[in-house]
Motif scaffolding. Structure first.
Motif, short mmCIF file in Angstrom:
data_model
loop_
_atom_site.label_atom_id
_atom_site.label_comp_id
_atom_site.label_asym_id
_atom_site.label_seq_id
_atom_site.Cartn_x
_atom_site.Cartn_y
_atom_site.Cartn_z
N ASN A 179 0.81 -1.21 0.00
CA ASN A 179 0.00 0.00 0.00
C ASN A 179 0.85 1.27 0.00
O ASN A 179 0.37 2.33 -0.38
CB ASN A 179 -0.94 0.02 1.20
CG ASN A 179 -1.97 -1.08 1.12
OD1 ASN A 179 -2.47 -1.37 0.05
ND2 ASN A 179 -2.27 -1.69 2.25
N ASP A 180 2.09 1.15 0.46
CA ASP A 180 2.99 2.30 0.50
C ASP A 180 4.42 1.83 0.29
O ASP A 180 5.22 1.78 1.23
CB ASP A 180 2.85 3.03 1.85
CG ASP A 180 3.54 4.38 1.87
OD1 ASP A 180 4.05 4.81 0.81
OD2 ASP A 180 3.58 5.00 2.94
N PRO A 181 4.78 1.46 -0.96
CA PRO A 181 6.09 0.89 -1.24
C PRO A 181 7.26 1.78 -0.80
O PRO A 181 8.29 1.28 -0.37
CB PRO A 181 6.11 0.70 -2.75
CG PRO A 181 4.69 0.69 -3.16
CD PRO A 181 3.95 1.52 -2.16
N GLU A 182 7.10 3.09 -0.88
CA GLU A 182 8.19 3.99 -0.49
C GLU A 182 8.45 3.95 1.02
O GLU A 182 9.53 4.28 1.48
CB GLU A 182 7.89 5.42 -0.93
CG GLU A 182 8.10 5.65 -2.42
CD GLU A 182 6.96 5.09 -3.27
OE1 GLU A 182 5.80 5.09 -2.83
OE2 GLU A 182 7.25 4.63 -4.39
N ALA A 183 7.47 3.53 1.81
CA ALA A 183 7.63 3.47 3.26
C ALA A 183 8.20 2.13 3.72
O ALA A 183 8.47 1.95 4.90
CB ALA A 183 6.28 3.71 3.94
N SER A 184 8.41 1.22 2.80
CA SER A 184 8.91 -0.11 3.14
C SER A 184 10.41 -0.08 3.41
O SER A 184 11.13 0.79 2.91
CB SER A 184 8.63 -1.09 2.01
OG SER A 184 7.26 -1.26 1.83
#
Length: 107
Positions: free
Chosen positions: A79-84
Motif C-alpha cells: 500500500n505504501d512501497p516507499e515506506a517499506s
C-alpha cells in the motif's frame, strides 16, 4: 529465451540450485523477468520496475515469489512501497535487499 522441453519459458524454480539455496542475482532477475514477461538476460541491474513494465500487482507477485524462492519474509508494504524497508528502486537494490535478508536468515 531458453525454453523447456515443453516449449515454454523456464520457470523460476529452474533457477534454484537446490531447495532453499539460490543465487540472489540470478533468481531475483528471473523473478522480475517473469513478472515483466521478459527474458532474464533483458533485465538490467540498473532497470527500475517501471522501466521493465512491472506494475504494482506484478511487483507484489514478484515479492511473493522472492519470499518463496529464498524462504524469507520481505518487509514490503504494497500500500505504501516507499515506506517499506525493502528497496525496490531498481533491480540491483532488490537483489541487494534479498541478499541481506538471506544473510540475516542464515545468521
Amino acid at each position: 529465451m531458453a525454453v523447456s522441453e515443453t516449449g515454454s519459458p523456464p520457470s523460476i524454480e529452474s533457477w534454484i540450485i537446490a531447495p532453499g539455496v539460490a543465487v540472489p542475482a540470478i533468481v531475483g532477475r528471473a523473478v522480475i523477468a517473469e513478472q515483466a514477461a521478459l527474458d532474464p538476460a533483458e533485465v538490467r541491474m540498473d532497470a527500475t520496475p517501471d522501466d521493465l513494465g512491472v506494475d504494482s500487482l506484478g511487483l507484489v507477485e514478484a515479492v511473493f515469489a522472492i519470499e518463496e524462492a529464498f524462504d524469507i519474509s520481505v518487509p514490503f508494504n504494497a500500500n505504501d512501497p516507499e515506506a517499506s524497508d525493502f528497496d525496490i528502486s531498481d533491480v540491483a537494490a532488490i537483489v541487494a535487499a534479498v541478499q541481506g535478508l538471506v544473510r540475516e536468515r542464515k545468521g
